[in-house]
Design a protein around this motif. Sequence first.
Motif, PDB file in Angstrom:
ATOM      1  N   GLN A 289       0.854  -1.188  -0.093  1.00  0.00           N
ATOM      2  CA  GLN A 289      -0.115  -0.073  -0.179  1.00  0.00           C
ATOM      3  C   GLN A 289       1.092   1.138  -0.071  1.00  0.00           C
ATOM      4  N   SER A 324      -3.394   3.979  -1.917  1.00  0.00           N
ATOM      5  CA  SER A 324      -3.171   3.135  -3.315  1.00  0.00           C
ATOM      6  C   SER A 324      -2.999   1.610  -2.372  1.00  0.00           C
ATOM      7  N   THR A 326      -1.760  -2.228  -3.878  1.00  0.00           N
ATOM      8  CA  THR A 326      -1.671  -3.274  -4.967  1.00  0.00           C
ATOM      9  C   THR A 326      -1.743  -4.623  -4.464  1.00  0.00           C
ATOM     10  N   SER A 334      -1.778  -8.480 -11.852  1.00  0.00           N
ATOM     11  CA  SER A 334      -1.649  -7.705 -10.718  1.00  0.00           C
ATOM     12  C   SER A 334      -2.748  -6.880 -10.662  1.00  0.00           C
ATOM     13  N   ASN A 336      -4.381  -3.228  -8.952  1.00  0.00           N
ATOM     14  CA  ASN A 336      -4.315  -1.979  -8.123  1.00  0.00           C
ATOM     15  C   ASN A 336      -5.843  -0.910  -8.066  1.00  0.00           C
ATOM     16  N   LYS A 338      -7.055   2.936  -6.211  1.00  0.00           N
ATOM     17  CA  LYS A 338      -6.590   3.998  -5.626  1.00  0.00           C
ATOM     18  C   LYS A 338      -7.799   4.768  -5.274  1.00  0.00           C
TER      19      LYS A 338
END
Length: 626
Positions: A289, A324, A326, A334, A336, A338
Amino acid sequence: MKKITIIFILFFTINLFSQKDTIAINKLKEVIVNGKRNVEKKRIATKELKIGVKEQTKNPINLTNLLRYNSPIAFRDYGNGGVSTARFRGTSASNTLVLWNGIPINAVGSGQTDFNALSASISDNILVQSGGNSTEYGSGAIGGTVHLKDEVLFKEHQKFQLFTSYGSYNTSSNFFKSSVGTDKWSIKLASTFNYSDNDYTYIDERYKDSEGNLLANENGKYKNYGVNFVIGYKFSPTNSLSFYSTAYYGNRLFSDGLPNPSAGSERNEDFNQRNLLQWKYAFSSQFKQELNLAYLTQEYRYYGNKDAENYSFGKSKTALLNHSLTYKSSNVLSFNYKTMYENINGENTDINTKTRNSVAFVGSVKYQPTEKLITNLQVRKEINSDFNVPLSLFVGGEYRLINQLNILANFSINYRVPTYNEMYWPVVGNLNLIPESSKQGELGVSFKKKNLNITSTLFYIYINDKILWLPTGGSNLWRPRNVNDVINKGVETFVSYKKKVGEHIIDFSSNYTFTLAENTETKKTLPYAPEHLLNFNINYNYKRFNFFIQSLHQSKVYTNETNLDFYSLEPVHVQNAGVTFNLSTKETKLPIIGFTLNNIFNKVYYFSNLRPMPGTNFNINLNYKF
């Protein structure tokens, strides 16, 4: 020179696209251009131009000149030291977003950034990224972004650098950088100081005084100061906390321009401060994070009479929260997510305090199904207190065709919300404005073989509801309004080559942009959008000597929507040359001394109407790293 430019463009463009039918497949890495021309992997399906300290010391006066000779950006500025704004790919200045350590810093009132009022020399890295990026950074990132970044280095180190220069018109640019650290601590302290009488002679023979003497820039003096402080602490290999802070003060006079520059008596002061607290923590090898808290202030004071005490002002306060998270599920996939909150308070002499709040949610997925292909999908939805902001989208992919030839493509939807001045300025403000939105695509190829790098990108930008300031009802009153759509299309090319023979090293780099920017309603070319923009740098090194040449070529530009030749600016062809000598020996570490001659052919050129740039001028400098 025009013939040479055309041959140069045709040669590289034909060679790039003539190889399409013979392409094999391989994995693409992102192309990043920097002082050493390294290739690293950064943001997927985009190209970043990294400008390092070596380039900064060749153009120390201001950030405008640095980017003008080392990037694909076109600039409009009101003479040396005056207000300067950037334009990517024919878009407007408010479509260029500037970020400090990832935080947008464009002015709240105008939505623009004055590149002559930024202390870029105390930043560790300057990144230039063309193309839309609203999913990541929000409003204004339609044409491109410029990033000012500071380094937090967790390892044993001590780095110090002192740069000082003096040149024509009593001009001096100076900065000092210091950085020390261990595997736990990192501290950086930097400062800059610049000043100039800026009283250069206008060498345009068409403008003289009653006695037949050439006119001069009589009210252009400036000085500015900048301080930068960064501290970081690493609690563990997966847990670190960093604090960034910078402050800037600028005081400059504004010339009245031709034909009567002596009438100028204006003065402007700028006060900017930025603070950022950043926490990075990795829960595991899969989860990490990042939390950012930022507080920024901007203020200007404008004096119609430089000797008066009364002034008009504008100021703003911005608070940002950015979190954020991830998740890397495997080496090929992956995710992510936000969340971003922004609160802006802005006012000036004519506008009472206005508050704007926004919350944005961004989700992205990176997927690499094969070794040769990597893709990225980003979606952003912003809830704004003043507007219905359109959904932002970015889809990009990279593919290696053969070892030397790569291809990248992306599609994005971006936006810009109206600024405070456009909405609230007395009499002319327009509360009925809606956000600009754009749909744009890019298709690029990258060729690398030994010391040769060529990257070329086709781009197409379709902007809906473009905001332009236009005359109202045949009067002299200009008012912003949403016009019909505009289209910007063209090609952007970067070339670099390096050759070493014994102790002789030749290094060449160039940026070329071909742009067609048109208002679809009027069929007119957009103001300050050059069709051709070319710069190149040639460096020759031998032992402790370095010789360099910089060249800039810009085609004719129109200065308003009428496209009348009378109000256009003639093509620009300017060259600079310089030499440096390293005083260091094997036993002693000593400074590098340098000499630069700007505008070596004493050409008359303009980047804004009636605001000529300097003729031939010099700069001597000392650069000491210890």
